[in-house]
Scaffold this motif. Structure first.
Motif, PDB file in Angstrom:
ATOM      1  N   GLN A 107      35.797  38.696  45.682  1.00  0.00           N
ATOM      2  CA  GLN A 107      35.946  40.148  45.556  1.00  0.00           C
ATOM      3  C   GLN A 107      36.720  40.505  44.286  1.00  0.00           C
ATOM      4  O   GLN A 107      36.337  41.407  43.545  1.00  0.00           O
ATOM      5  CB  GLN A 107      36.669  40.726  46.782  1.00  0.00           C
ATOM      6  CG  GLN A 107      35.843  40.734  48.035  1.00  0.00           C
ATOM      7  CD  GLN A 107      34.728  41.761  47.963  1.00  0.00           C
ATOM      8  OE1 GLN A 107      34.938  42.884  47.529  1.00  0.00           O
ATOM      9  NE2 GLN A 107      33.537  41.376  48.368  1.00  0.00           N
ATOM     10  N   VAL A 108      37.810  39.789  44.048  1.00  0.00           N
ATOM     11  CA  VAL A 108      38.625  40.036  42.852  1.00  0.00           C
ATOM     12  C   VAL A 108      37.809  39.724  41.600  1.00  0.00           C
ATOM     13  O   VAL A 108      37.821  40.491  40.631  1.00  0.00           O
ATOM     14  CB  VAL A 108      39.926  39.204  42.894  1.00  0.00           C
ATOM     15  CG1 VAL A 108      40.652  39.237  41.556  1.00  0.00           C
ATOM     16  CG2 VAL A 108      40.830  39.701  44.007  1.00  0.00           C
ATOM     17  N   ALA A 111      35.430  42.487  40.962  1.00  0.00           N
ATOM     18  CA  ALA A 111      36.115  43.666  40.406  1.00  0.00           C
ATOM     19  C   ALA A 111      36.438  43.461  38.932  1.00  0.00           C
ATOM     20  O   ALA A 111      36.320  44.391  38.112  1.00  0.00           O
ATOM     21  CB  ALA A 111      37.384  43.954  41.197  1.00  0.00           C
ATOM     22  N   GLU A 112      36.828  42.236  38.567  1.00  0.00           N
ATOM     23  CA  GLU A 112      37.083  41.921  37.153  1.00  0.00           C
ATOM     24  C   GLU A 112      35.818  42.134  36.324  1.00  0.00           C
ATOM     25  O   GLU A 112      35.868  42.704  35.234  1.00  0.00           O
ATOM     26  CB  GLU A 112      37.548  40.474  37.003  1.00  0.00           C
ATOM     27  CG  GLU A 112      38.931  40.197  37.500  1.00  0.00           C
ATOM     28  CD  GLU A 112      39.271  38.710  37.484  1.00  0.00           C
ATOM     29  OE1 GLU A 112      38.365  37.863  37.260  1.00  0.00           O
ATOM     30  OE2 GLU A 112      40.447  38.386  37.701  1.00  0.00           O
ATOM     31  N   GLU A 114      33.246  44.047  37.034  1.00  0.00           N
ATOM     32  CA  GLU A 114      32.934  45.472  36.946  1.00  0.00           C
ATOM     33  C   GLU A 114      33.749  46.142  35.846  1.00  0.00           C
ATOM     34  O   GLU A 114      33.206  46.886  35.016  1.00  0.00           O
ATOM     35  CB  GLU A 114      33.195  46.169  38.280  1.00  0.00           C
ATOM     36  CG  GLU A 114      32.173  45.871  39.335  1.00  0.00           C
ATOM     37  CD  GLU A 114      32.474  46.545  40.661  1.00  0.00           C
ATOM     38  OE1 GLU A 114      31.523  46.689  41.448  1.00  0.00           O
ATOM     39  OE2 GLU A 114      33.627  46.918  40.920  1.00  0.00           O
ATOM     40  N   LEU A 115      35.046  45.875  35.834  1.00  0.00           N
ATOM     41  CA  LEU A 115      35.917  46.473  34.824  1.00  0.00           C
ATOM     42  C   LEU A 115      35.559  45.983  33.429  1.00  0.00           C
ATOM     43  O   LEU A 115      35.465  46.775  32.487  1.00  0.00           O
ATOM     44  CB  LEU A 115      37.384  46.163  35.139  1.00  0.00           C
ATOM     45  CG  LEU A 115      38.417  46.709  34.153  1.00  0.00           C
ATOM     46  CD1 LEU A 115      38.308  48.231  34.055  1.00  0.00           C
ATOM     47  CD2 LEU A 115      39.814  46.289  34.579  1.00  0.00           C
ATOM     48  N   GLU A 140      28.768  44.596  34.515  1.00  0.00           N
ATOM     49  CA  GLU A 140      29.198  45.510  35.579  1.00  0.00           C
ATOM     50  C   GLU A 140      28.325  45.334  36.825  1.00  0.00           C
ATOM     51  O   GLU A 140      28.830  45.273  37.947  1.00  0.00           O
ATOM     52  CB  GLU A 140      29.147  46.956  35.101  1.00  0.00           C
ATOM     53  CG  GLU A 140      29.631  47.931  36.142  1.00  0.00           C
ATOM     54  CD  GLU A 140      29.593  49.378  35.688  1.00  0.00           C
ATOM     55  OE1 GLU A 140      29.977  50.245  36.490  1.00  0.00           O
ATOM     56  OE2 GLU A 140      29.162  49.660  34.542  1.00  0.00           O
ATOM     57  N   GLY A 143      29.224  42.211  38.638  1.00  0.00           N
ATOM     58  CA  GLY A 143      30.458  42.387  39.409  1.00  0.00           C
ATOM     59  C   GLY A 143      30.216  43.130  40.704  1.00  0.00           C
ATOM     60  O   GLY A 143      30.751  42.778  41.756  1.00  0.00           O
ATOM     61  N   THR A 144      29.408  44.166  40.625  1.00  0.00           N
ATOM     62  CA  THR A 144      29.080  44.950  41.825  1.00  0.00           C
ATOM     63  C   THR A 144      28.364  44.065  42.839  1.00  0.00           C
ATOM     64  O   THR A 144      28.668  44.096  44.038  1.00  0.00           O
ATOM     65  CB  THR A 144      28.203  46.156  41.462  1.00  0.00           C
ATOM     66  OG1 THR A 144      28.938  46.968  40.530  1.00  0.00           O
ATOM     67  CG2 THR A 144      27.839  46.974  42.685  1.00  0.00           C
ATOM     68  N   ARG A 147      30.786  41.707  44.551  1.00  0.00           N
ATOM     69  CA  ARG A 147      31.644  42.368  45.538  1.00  0.00           C
ATOM     70  C   ARG A 147      30.873  42.728  46.803  1.00  0.00           C
ATOM     71  O   ARG A 147      31.477  42.887  47.857  1.00  0.00           O
ATOM     72  CB  ARG A 147      32.262  43.628  44.927  1.00  0.00           C
ATOM     73  CG  ARG A 147      33.340  43.291  43.915  1.00  0.00           C
ATOM     74  CD  ARG A 147      33.863  44.494  43.158  1.00  0.00           C
ATOM     75  NE  ARG A 147      34.000  45.687  43.923  1.00  0.00           N
ATOM     76  CZ  ARG A 147      35.153  46.172  44.390  1.00  0.00           C
ATOM     77  NH1 ARG A 147      36.263  45.532  44.170  1.00  0.00           N
ATOM     78  NH2 ARG A 147      35.184  47.305  45.052  1.00  0.00           N
TER      79      ARG A 147
END
Length: 149
Positions: A107-108, A111-112, A114-115, A140, A143-144, A147
């Motif tokens: 998950q982390v 998120a990394e 995505e950012l 991005e 990342g999505t 997650r």
């Protein structure tokens, strides 16, 4: 994480050099920037692939340990061997907890990504670098996906 930051910084520095070199008419600077950006992108892809392989290996190990622990627990309970049942329950619980940690790490990591993707898109906008904008959108989306899995 440090490797990711270093690779990302080198991508941005390379993109900036490439843009400045192209804008001011310095082909060597533009070529050096393009090379730096490309090398950093490749290094990050390699690091991401290694991390993904490690996550898959940990997931497989956790699944196997959970299954073996559950089997020990069931056999111990069936045969009245409380020690084996307790050992199996502990093994299963430990594996399940380790898997929850791996899931949280994923998950982390998502998120990394995505950012990072959003930042790449903004830098691509600022430097008018279409490939960085596309790479940002891809990062991005990756990342999505991470997650949501």
């Amino acid at each position: 994480m440090t490797e990711r930051l270093s690779n990302t910084a080198n991508q941005y520095i390379g993109a900036a050099k490439q843009t400045i070199g192209q804008t001011l008419g310095y082909p060597d600077m533009a070529a050096d920037g393009a090379r730096q950006k490309s090398e950093a992108e490749t290094a990050q892809k390699v690091a991401d692939a290694k991390a993904q392989a490690e996550r898959l290996q940990h997931t497989a190990e956790n699944s196997a340990n959970s299954a073996v622990g559950g089997a020990k627990q069931a056999v111990g309970q069936t045969l009245g061997l409380s020690g084996l049942a307790a050992e199996g329950a502990a093994q299963k619980s430990s594996a399940d907890t380790q898997q929850k940690v791996e899931d949280a790490r994923a998950q982390v990591h998502g998120a990394e990504h995505e950012l990072e993707g959003k930042i790449k898109q903004k830098v691509g906008d600022l430097t008018n670098d279409q490939s960085m904008k596309v790479d940002g959108a891809t990062t991005e989306a990756q990342g999505t996906l991470q997650r949501n899995v």
